[in-house]
Design a protein around this motif. Structure first.
Motif, PDB file in Angstrom:
ATOM      1  N   PHE A 127      -1.806  -1.899   8.209  1.00 45.38           N
ATOM      2  CA  PHE A 127      -2.821  -2.922   7.898  1.00 45.38           C
ATOM      3  C   PHE A 127      -3.934  -2.789   8.920  1.00 45.38           C
ATOM      4  N   THR A 128      -5.209  -2.755   8.421  1.00 45.37           N
ATOM      5  CA  THR A 128      -6.360  -2.636   9.322  1.00 45.37           C
ATOM      6  C   THR A 128      -7.397  -3.673   8.907  1.00 45.37           C
ATOM      7  N   ALA A 129      -7.949  -4.382   9.894  1.00 47.07           N
ATOM      8  CA  ALA A 129      -9.006  -5.367   9.639  1.00 47.07           C
ATOM      9  C   ALA A 129     -10.089  -5.174  10.685  1.00 47.07           C
ATOM     10  N   SER A 130     -11.358  -5.128  10.231  1.00 42.68           N
ATOM     11  CA  SER A 130     -12.470  -4.956  11.172  1.00 42.68           C
ATOM     12  C   SER A 130     -13.646  -5.837  10.730  1.00 42.68           C
ATOM     13  N   PHE A 131     -14.499  -6.167  11.709  1.00 39.64           N
ATOM     14  CA  PHE A 131     -15.670  -6.999  11.431  1.00 39.64           C
ATOM     15  C   PHE A 131     -16.855  -6.342  12.123  1.00 39.64           C
ATOM     16  N   GLU A 132     -17.701  -5.670  11.292  1.00 42.59           N
ATOM     17  CA  GLU A 132     -18.851  -4.962  11.824  1.00 42.59           C
ATOM     18  C   GLU A 132     -20.064  -5.205  10.906  1.00 42.59           C
ATOM     19  N   ASN A 133     -21.262  -5.278  11.541  1.00 46.79           N
ATOM     20  CA  ASN A 133     -22.511  -5.469  10.788  1.00 46.79           C
ATOM     21  C   ASN A 133     -22.410  -6.674   9.846  1.00 46.79           C
ATOM     22  N   GLU A 134     -21.845  -7.754  10.354  1.00 45.43           N
ATOM     23  CA  GLU A 134     -21.710  -9.004   9.604  1.00 45.43           C
ATOM     24  C   GLU A 134     -20.978  -8.801   8.295  1.00 45.43           C
ATOM     25  N   ALA A 135     -19.993  -7.831   8.295  1.00 45.09           N
ATOM     26  CA  ALA A 135     -19.171  -7.615   7.097  1.00 45.09           C
ATOM     27  C   ALA A 135     -17.712  -7.480   7.507  1.00 45.09           C
ATOM     28  N   LEU A 136     -16.778  -8.057   6.692  1.00 41.81           N
ATOM     29  CA  LEU A 136     -15.331  -8.010   6.930  1.00 41.81           C
ATOM     30  C   LEU A 136     -14.744  -6.941   6.011  1.00 41.81           C
ATOM     31  N   SER A 137     -13.995  -6.016   6.631  1.00 41.04           N
ATOM     32  CA  SER A 137     -13.346  -4.956   5.868  1.00 41.04           C
ATOM     33  C   SER A 137     -11.842  -4.986   6.148  1.00 41.04           C
ATOM     34  N   VAL A 138     -11.025  -5.020   5.063  1.00 48.32           N
ATOM     35  CA  VAL A 138      -9.570  -5.088   5.174  1.00 48.32           C
ATOM     36  C   VAL A 138      -8.975  -3.978   4.353  1.00 48.32           C
ATOM     37  N   ASN A 139      -8.145  -3.124   4.982  1.00 45.33           N
ATOM     38  CA  ASN A 139      -7.432  -2.049   4.293  1.00 45.33           C
ATOM     39  C   ASN A 139      -5.935  -2.218   4.533  1.00 45.33           C
ATOM     40  N   GLY A 140      -5.148  -2.100   3.473  1.00 45.42           N
ATOM     41  CA  GLY A 140      -3.708  -2.220   3.612  1.00 45.42           C
ATOM     42  C   GLY A 140      -2.981  -1.347   2.632  1.00 45.42           C
ATOM     43  N   LYS A 141      -1.832  -0.769   3.083  1.00 46.40           N
ATOM     44  CA  LYS A 141      -1.011   0.031   2.179  1.00 46.40           C
ATOM     45  C   LYS A 141       0.441  -0.083   2.594  1.00 46.40           C
ATOM     46  N   ALA A 142       1.364   0.071   1.624  1.00 41.38           N
ATOM     47  CA  ALA A 142       2.788  -0.018   1.868  1.00 41.38           C
ATOM     48  C   ALA A 142       3.517   0.820   0.860  1.00 41.38           C
ATOM     49  N   VAL A 143       4.551   1.547   1.352  1.00 45.28           N
ATOM     50  CA  VAL A 143       5.375   2.384   0.486  1.00 45.28           C
ATOM     51  C   VAL A 143       6.828   1.996   0.712  1.00 45.28           C
ATOM     52  N   LEU A 144       7.527   1.608  -0.388  1.00 44.53           N
ATOM     53  CA  LEU A 144       8.948   1.240  -0.347  1.00 44.53           C
ATOM     54  C   LEU A 144       9.710   2.240  -1.197  1.00 44.53           C
ATOM     55  N   THR A 145      10.700   2.868  -0.575  1.00 44.17           N
ATOM     56  CA  THR A 145      11.520   3.850  -1.283  1.00 44.17           C
ATOM     57  C   THR A 145      12.961   3.368  -1.294  1.00 44.17           C
ATOM     58  N   HIS A 146      13.544   3.263  -2.527  1.00 42.22           N
ATOM     59  CA  HIS A 146      14.913   2.782  -2.706  1.00 42.22           C
ATOM     60  C   HIS A 146      15.564   3.619  -3.789  1.00 42.22           C
ATOM     61  N   ALA A 147      16.857   3.691  -3.797  1.00 41.46           N
ATOM     62  CA  ALA A 147      17.557   4.498  -4.801  1.00 41.46           C
ATOM     63  C   ALA A 147      17.217   4.036  -6.204  1.00 41.46           C
ATOM     64  N   ASP A 148      16.963   2.736  -6.405  1.00 37.01           N
ATOM     65  CA  ASP A 148      16.685   2.209  -7.734  1.00 37.01           C
ATOM     66  C   ASP A 148      15.228   1.819  -7.926  1.00 37.01           C
ATOM     67  N   LEU A 149      14.389   1.910  -6.854  1.00 35.34           N
ATOM     68  CA  LEU A 149      13.023   1.399  -6.963  1.00 35.34           C
ATOM     69  C   LEU A 149      12.130   2.121  -5.963  1.00 35.34           C
ATOM     70  N   THR A 150      10.889   2.448  -6.427  1.00 35.98           N
ATOM     71  CA  THR A 150       9.884   3.027  -5.536  1.00 35.98           C
ATOM     72  C   THR A 150       8.571   2.279  -5.772  1.00 35.98           C
ATOM     73  N   MET A 151       7.932   1.828  -4.666  1.00 40.47           N
ATOM     74  CA  MET A 151       6.672   1.075  -4.777  1.00 40.47           C
ATOM     75  C   MET A 151       5.648   1.667  -3.826  1.00 40.47           C
TER      76      MET A 151
END
Length: 688
Positions: free
Chosen positions: A653-677
């Protein structure tokens, strides 16, 4: 020249009883005479009665004479019948402004009274203002209720003395039949003597029923030298009846369906254990006590003394206490016991004194002696009135000796304010034990010390505790234990410093084989001021167990460091490492957390490694803050013999505030025998 006048009166009455050869007759003669200034009256009565074959007579004479300065009265009476015989006399004399006296006597007999005698006399003397009254009554009973009873009363009243005395006594035998008989003794005595220089009040009571007896004597006495209260009590009882065997028939309780079998030849004296406690069936109790105040001739407090004595067939107690006020104020206490049982023999002595010369000093000494308990205590407290310096010392030594346990204790305390306020205390314990039930034998020791210093600039405290135990249990198993604890605190205007150390070890072994063992080593150091707090903790522990089929040997280590500067920064480093292998599987735990918080930069990270026989997990988390950007990472994975519990997570998760703008980036990977996200988010927002 004199003159006299006589008047005579005769009266006779006959009363026949119709249909019987019975009857009664009464003859009365009265003569009144006036001679000069004296009047006399003489009255005579004669009576006779016949009822069936019983005859009876009654005769009564009265003489009364009075003049302006004297008076005299005489009465006599005689009654003689089959049911009652009575003789009565009374004489009274009075002289105007001089005295009055009288004497009376009454004697009677009856079917249940062998003899009853009442004698009374009185005297009132106006010259010395004295009044006396005496009376005695004695009765002898016959028949089913037989015995003697007596009463006496004495009263004396005088301007310089008042005396009152009353006595009542009875010895009676009550017969129900030839086999059942009761003997009863009763006594009640009361007396009081009151004089300007002394006063005394006394009461005595006694009661006896066959072999049971109780009595008491209570006295209050006051004179010019002392005043006291004295009391005694006595009792006697015979428990011989408890030695006679008794039998109880069988009992059925239908509602709760319970059956109590019959008991035959039950000896309560033996089965209740009284035979082992009491030395004889004839029991007695004697108690003597007094409270005495010895008056001072120099207008001080005087002395107050108390004493108590208790006597039983198996136990005697003598105790005394006194408060003495002469040059110093002294309190003394003493007690001794004697018994056929060694454990009940005790001696106690104690003294406390208060001295007020050149200051204040309070001293106490106490000692106790017994077959199982022994102790001595000494303490002193002093205060100087010149410079208000204070000092105190306390010493206590105690010993306990029992068949299964012995203990010695020694305590010392010393404190004073001569150079600076300080105090030092030590406590030492040493003992041994022997428990045959579990075949446990061993010894133990413990020491504790405490030191305190304090002035306006600083306060210092030092504490130390050490102990060990060494023994065996069930003959072949060795038991060892040790404790070492030290703590120090120092406080001044700059802040606080404190250190603490604990080392503990306990072990149970059989020969060369360790059954249970635990070792702990812990150290803590803290420094604190108004602006900063710094603390370091180190902990290490080893353990081992070999119980039946279970075997394990582990090691645990933890350490933490915290540094906090108020409104500036916070840094912390915490690490935990635990490893516990066993024959049923291994358990592993590792965790490390690091915190760095300052004004422009923040960082928090955690790493963990946990492994069990059925489950293993890894965790890594980190949060960084470097204005204007913040980053967070999380990685976690788990493996198990159960496939359903396996997983793997990777997120950021990354959050930054530059030039009077808010930028949020997030990613997640879940690996399971019965499920992948796979999740990704991007958010951008301009701020106006």
């Amino acid at each position: 020249m004199s003159a006299s006048v006589d008047t005579t009166y005769n009266h006779q009455v006959n009363i026949p009883m119709i249909g019987f050869t019975n009857g009664a007759s009464v003859t009365q003669k009265a003569v009144a005479r006036l001679e000069d200034t004296t009047i006399t009256l003489t009255v005579g009565n004669d009576g006779a009665i016949k009822f069936n074959s019983h005859k009876g007579t009654h005769k009564c004479d009265l003489y009364f004479a009075i003049s302006p300065s004297t008076a005299k009265l005489t009465i006599s009476a005689d009654t003689d019948t089959a049911q009652l015989k009575m003789k009565q006399t009374m004489n009274a004399d009075a002289v105007m402004y001089s005295h009055i006296t009288f004497e009376a006597r009454s004697e009677a007999e009856g079917p249940a009274i062998k003899n009853s005698l009442l004698v009374a006399s009185g005297n009132a003397n106006l010259g010395d203002m004295k009044v006396e009254l005496k009376a005695n009554h004695d009765t002898e009973l016959v028949g089913g209720l037989s015995g003697n009873q007596s009463n006496s009363l004495t009263i004396k009243i005088h301007p310089i003395e008042v005396v009152f005395d009353f006595q009542n006594k009875g010895n009676i035998k009550l017969s129900f039949n030839e086999a059942l008989m009761a003997k009863i003794d009763l006594q009640n005595d009361y007396s009081a003597t009151i004089k300007p220089e002394a006063q005394q009040i006394n009461t005595v009571a006694l009661a006896r029923f066959n072999q049971y007896k109780s009595s008491y004597n209570f006295t209050i006495d006051n004179n010019e030298k002392e005043a006291g209260i004295f009391a005694t009590m006595n009792g006697e009882a015979n428990l011989e009846f408890l030695t006679n065997p008794i039998s109880i028939p069988e009992i059925d309780l239908p509602f709760i369906n319970m059956h109590i079998p019959a008991i035959s030849d039950l000896n309560l004296y033996e089965h209740t254990g009284l035979k082992n406690i009491l030395t004889t069936t004839e029991q007695s109790l004697d108690v003597d006590s007094k409270i005495l105040y010895q008056k001072s001739q120099f207008h001080s407090l005087g002395n107050l003394i108390t004493e108590l004595s208790l006597k039983l067939p198996i136990f005697n107690l003598n105790a005394n206490a006194g408060l003495y006020a002469e040059d110093d104020l002294v309190f003394r206490l003493g007690a001794t016991t004697a018994s056929v049982f060694e454990a009940l023999k005790t001696k106690l002595d104690g003294t406390t004194s208060l001295t007020t010369k050149r200051g204040l000093k309070l001293a106490t000494a106490l000692s106790l002696e017994n077959a199982h308990i022994e102790g001595n205590h000494d303490s002193t407290f002093s205060l100087s009135t010149d410079n208000l310096e204070a000092a105190m010392s306390v010493a206590t030594i105690a010993k306990i000796a029992l068949p299964i346990f012995n203990l010695e204790a020694n305590q010392q305390l010393v404190a004073d304010t001569k150079t600076k306020p300080n105090a030092a205390s030590t406590l030492k314990l040493k003992g041994d034990f022997n428990l045959p039930l579990i075949k446990a034998v061993g010894r133990a020791e413990a020491d504790h010390s405490l030191k305190l210093e304090g002035i306006l600039e600083y306060i210092s405290v030092e504490s130390s505790t050490k102990g060990n135990i060494d023994g065996t249990i069930l003959e072949y198993n060795a038991v060892l234990g040790a404790l070492d604890n030290e703590a120090n605190i120092y406080l001044n205007a700059d802040g606080l410093r404190s250190t603490s150390k604990i080392i503990a070890n306990a072990k149970l072994s059989n020969g060369e084989t360790t059954i249970l063992e635990m070792y702990v080593d812990e150290n803590l150091a803290v420094e604190a001021s108004v602006s900063r707090v710094y603390a370091v903790l180190k902990f290490a522990s080893n353990n081992e167990a070999n119980v039946i089929t279970f075997k394990t040997k582990g090691k645990h280590v933890a350490q933490a460091t915290i540094d906090f500067a108020q409104l500036t920064s916070l840094t912390a480093d915490v690490e935990i490492d635990m490893f516990q292998p066993s024959n049923v599987g291994d358990i592993t735990l590792f965790e490390k957390t690091v915190v760095e918080l300052t004004g422009p930069k923040q960082k928090i990270s955690t790493t963990a490694k946990i492994a069990t026989p059925v489950y293993t997990t890894n965790l890594a988390a980190e949060l960084k803050g470097d204005v204007p950007a913040f980053k967070a990472k999380l990685k976690s994975s788990a493996t198990s013999v159960i496939n359903f519990l396996d997983y793997d997570v990777d997120a950021s998760f990354t959050a930054s505030f530059e030039n009077e703008a808010l930028s949020v980036n997030g990613k997640a990977v879940l690996t399971h025998a019965d499920l992948t996200m796979d999740i990704q988010n991007v958010i951008t927002q301009a701020m106006r």
